[in-house]
Design a protein around this motif. Structure first.
Motif, PDB file in Angstrom:
ATOM      1  N   MET A 237       0.842  -1.187   0.000  1.00 28.74           N
ATOM      2  CA  MET A 237       0.000   0.000   0.000  1.00 28.74           C
ATOM      3  C   MET A 237       0.882   1.243   0.000  1.00 28.74           C
ATOM      4  O   MET A 237       1.801   1.364   0.804  1.00 28.74           O
ATOM      5  N   ALA A 238       0.629   2.162  -0.921  1.00 36.80           N
ATOM      6  CA  ALA A 238       1.470   3.352  -1.041  1.00 36.80           C
ATOM      7  C   ALA A 238       1.107   4.390   0.020  1.00 36.80           C
ATOM      8  O   ALA A 238      -0.051   4.545   0.396  1.00 36.80           O
ATOM      9  N   ARG A 239       2.128   5.091   0.494  1.00 37.40           N
ATOM     10  CA  ARG A 239       1.916   6.151   1.471  1.00 37.40           C
ATOM     11  C   ARG A 239       1.149   7.299   0.822  1.00 37.40           C
ATOM     12  O   ARG A 239       1.408   7.692  -0.318  1.00 37.40           O
ATOM     13  N   ILE A 240       0.187   7.875   1.558  1.00 37.23           N
ATOM     14  CA  ILE A 240      -0.670   8.926   1.038  1.00 37.23           C
ATOM     15  C   ILE A 240      -0.216  10.283   1.550  1.00 37.23           C
ATOM     16  O   ILE A 240       0.065  10.451   2.742  1.00 37.23           O
TER      17      ILE A 240
ATOM     18  N   ASP B 167      10.883   1.397  -0.125  1.00 37.93           N
ATOM     19  CA  ASP B 167      11.823   0.528  -0.825  1.00 37.93           C
ATOM     20  C   ASP B 167      11.420  -0.925  -0.581  1.00 37.93           C
ATOM     21  O   ASP B 167      11.575  -1.446   0.533  1.00 37.93           O
ATOM     22  N   PRO B 168      10.884  -1.627  -1.586  1.00 41.43           N
ATOM     23  CA  PRO B 168      10.409  -3.002  -1.381  1.00 41.43           C
ATOM     24  C   PRO B 168      11.513  -3.979  -1.014  1.00 41.43           C
ATOM     25  O   PRO B 168      11.247  -5.051  -0.482  1.00 41.43           O
ATOM     26  N   GLU B 169      12.772  -3.623  -1.302  1.00 41.43           N
ATOM     27  CA  GLU B 169      13.871  -4.520  -0.973  1.00 41.43           C
ATOM     28  C   GLU B 169      14.201  -4.490   0.524  1.00 41.43           C
ATOM     29  O   GLU B 169      14.873  -5.382   1.031  1.00 41.43           O
TER      30      GLU B 169
END
Length: 560
Positions: A1-4, A266-268
């Protein structure tokens, strides 16, 4: 979920001209349905129970936000749902959408009420009250922590006091906070307990390390200009404030006060929600010459999570665990029980400011330990109180500790490294707990070791199942954390065998703060089949829960 939104760019202004909202009768009344609020939207939200089950909660949700300086811009914010409520106030979610009904910003509003005649010395502080009327000490401390480390606590975006009286004797303290969309750590552990699963060890270490980071911010010297430092409460503070070694005591650490924010950008890095320590309403800056320590701090906190020195644990033993004076007998040589020894300890420390007990940063470390104990064992809040050593002989048998080891219902769930570090953090002797440096290093190393172990398990499974050596091994099912919405509905019941409780229904399904816009929770049928089917619905059916995510695009005001 992206930060808003751009939460991290906002800074609260503690200038009274900016945070005081002058008395206006219109501020007290909610916005009108059918005029300020779309009737169809309101009916739909009421049907789902988004505003809670009490009139006071609905009024709170429908009042003006007072976040933006421009009234037209402020009117673009709409209420979404009630997040929580208690004796001291309420918390709700607000969102801002553009002309195409696309979400562009969100925040959590925490409001507490000031009633006429209330004693505000603790909540506002004498120094604050003189120069900054109606400024909450809690807001200042949370902002101080944000400045020191953004990871320590949810970001305080703005602070306001909305006056409901011409002389500001009544009103509402308002803290506009970063929204943490995945609820509390306590809610997550209750879900896993209901499904008879333990949380993945990598995630447990992740929480442990993030709490250590929060502890680091609590331990670090506060800004010299902090409005929450009440110098008049220190008997001999030096000219150089750094010499006083001021720290912040949280005094209410528990899983309920750890919120789960967005995943790292960062998904990593990892794909877990970011834990953040919240609720600084009982927090205080203290130091060696603080005249209030321990006199004003005994009572602060939640009983089940209080440190042993706060509850005078072992005060009547030959060797008190916290290093206090021996109080086995009174002045008349009569043997003391725990209650009377505890009372004598409190009275002595009240009469002697240089008493034998004082609270320092080890109190925060204990709070981390009890929180992690609850997360690792999934035990009920009072379990540690129930199983700890009740007499000196048992304490000695445990290796001078309140418990012999951190146990789980299933053996071998967690590594000995994790369990032993939790045990050290809840040592009854404050001097035996890890230092802040040790805590940071141990949790960082533990997290790294757990991640390496998980990676090796992936590679082994990938090779055994005929995976290509050129492919990156995918995460194993055991690593997955079921935290998003109610995706835990898809998790098969585990082998832990926790006893089903009526409280599971009350907290996870029937509670008025359950998110009404996500699929309803379906507790494991085999485990909960003996309970009435009516318990799977809110009491008196005051709200309707749905099996699918709410996809309505209706907003509180007409779009275009």
């Amino acid at each position: 979920m992206a930060r808003i939104g751009l939460t991290h760019l906002d800074e609260p202004d503690f200038n009274p001209e900016r945070y005081l909202v002058d008395y206006d009768p219109a501020n007290f009344h909610p916005r009108k349905v059918g005029k300020d609020l779309n009737q169809q939207w309101y009916d739909a939200r009421k049907h789902r129970g988004a505003f809670g089950g009490k009139v006071e909660s609905e009024v709170f949700m429908l009042r003006d936000l007072h976040f933006e300086e421009d009234p037209d811009h402020d009117a673009e914010w709409g209420p979404v749902r009630l997040l929580g409520a208690g004796a001291y106030g309420r918390v709700g979610l607000w969102q801002k959408r553009n002309a195409k009904n696309v979400l562009i910003d969100e925040l959590a509003l925490k409001e507490s009420i000031l009633v006429r005649g209330a004693d505000v010395k603790r909540t506002e502080g004498s120094k604050i009250n003189q120069d900054r009327p109606r400024l909450l000490k809690e807001a200042v401390i949370q902002h101080d922590l944000n400045v020191k480390d953004e990871r320590a606590a949810p970001h305080l975006r703005r602070y306001k006091f909305v006056s409901d009286h011409r002389s500001n004797k009544e009103g509402r303290y308002r803290m506009y906070l970063e929204f943490c969309p995945h609820g509390s750590l306590d809610h997550l552990r209750r879900l896993y307990r209901a499904w008879d699963h333990y949380l993945p060890e990598v995630f447990v270490w992740h929480v442990f390390h993030r709490l250590a980071i929060s502890c680091e911010a609590l331990r670090d010297q506060p800004p010299a200009e902090s409005l929450a430092i009440e110098l008049d409460k220190f008997s001999s503070i030096w000219d150089d404030q750094d010499d006083e070694a001021l720290i912040c005591l949280h005094m209410d650490m528990k899983p309920q006060n750890v919120l789960l924010g967005y995943e790292p950008e960062d998904p990593e890095e990892n794909d877990y929600p970011e834990p953040k320590l919240s609720d600084f309403g009982l927090s205080e800056y203290t130091g060696p010459s603080d005249d209030r320590n321990p006199l004003f701090y005994w009572w602060r906190g939640t009983t089940a999570y209080k440190a042993t020195e706060q509850i005078s644990y072992g005060a009547h033993w030959v060797t008190p665990p916290n290093g206090a004076m021996v109080r086995t007998h009174d002045d008349r040589k009569r043997r003391l029980d725990y209650k009377r020894a505890k009372h004598m300890q409190r009275v002595y420390n009240q009469a002697n400011y240089a008493g034998d007990v004082s609270f320092d940063h080890s109190l925060n470390v204990y709070g981390v330990g009890t929180t992690m104990y609850a997360v690792a064992t999934l035990a009920k809040d009072r379990r540690l109180m129930r199983i700890r050593a009740k007499h000196y002989k048992k304490y000695r048998q445990n290796g001078n500790h309140q418990i012999s080891k951190v146990r789980t219902k299933l053996p071998g769930v967690y590594s000995s490294r994790l369990r032993e570090l939790i045990r050290r953090c809840i040592d009854p002797d404050p001097s035996n707990r890890p230092s802040q440096l040790e805590l940071m290093d141990a949790t960082r190393k533990g997290l790294r070791v757990a991640e390496d172990r998980a990676l090796r398990a992936r590679e082994k499974h990938h090779a055994e199942t005929g995976g290509s050596p050129d492919e990156i091994p995918p995460p194993l099912p055991s690593e997955k954390l079921y935290y998003h919405d109610h995706e835990i509905n898809n998790l098969p019941q585990g082998p832990a065998g926790f006893k089903p409780l009526m409280d599971d229904f009350n907290y996870l399904i029937r509670d008025e703060f359950v998110n009404p816009d996500i699929p309803r929770l379906k507790l494991p049928a085999a485990k909960y089949r003996k309970f009435p089917d009516s318990w799977n619905k809110p009491k008196a059916n005051w709200r309707t829960l749905y099996s699918k995510t709410n996809r309505e695009y209706l907003w509180f005001r007409p779009v275009n």
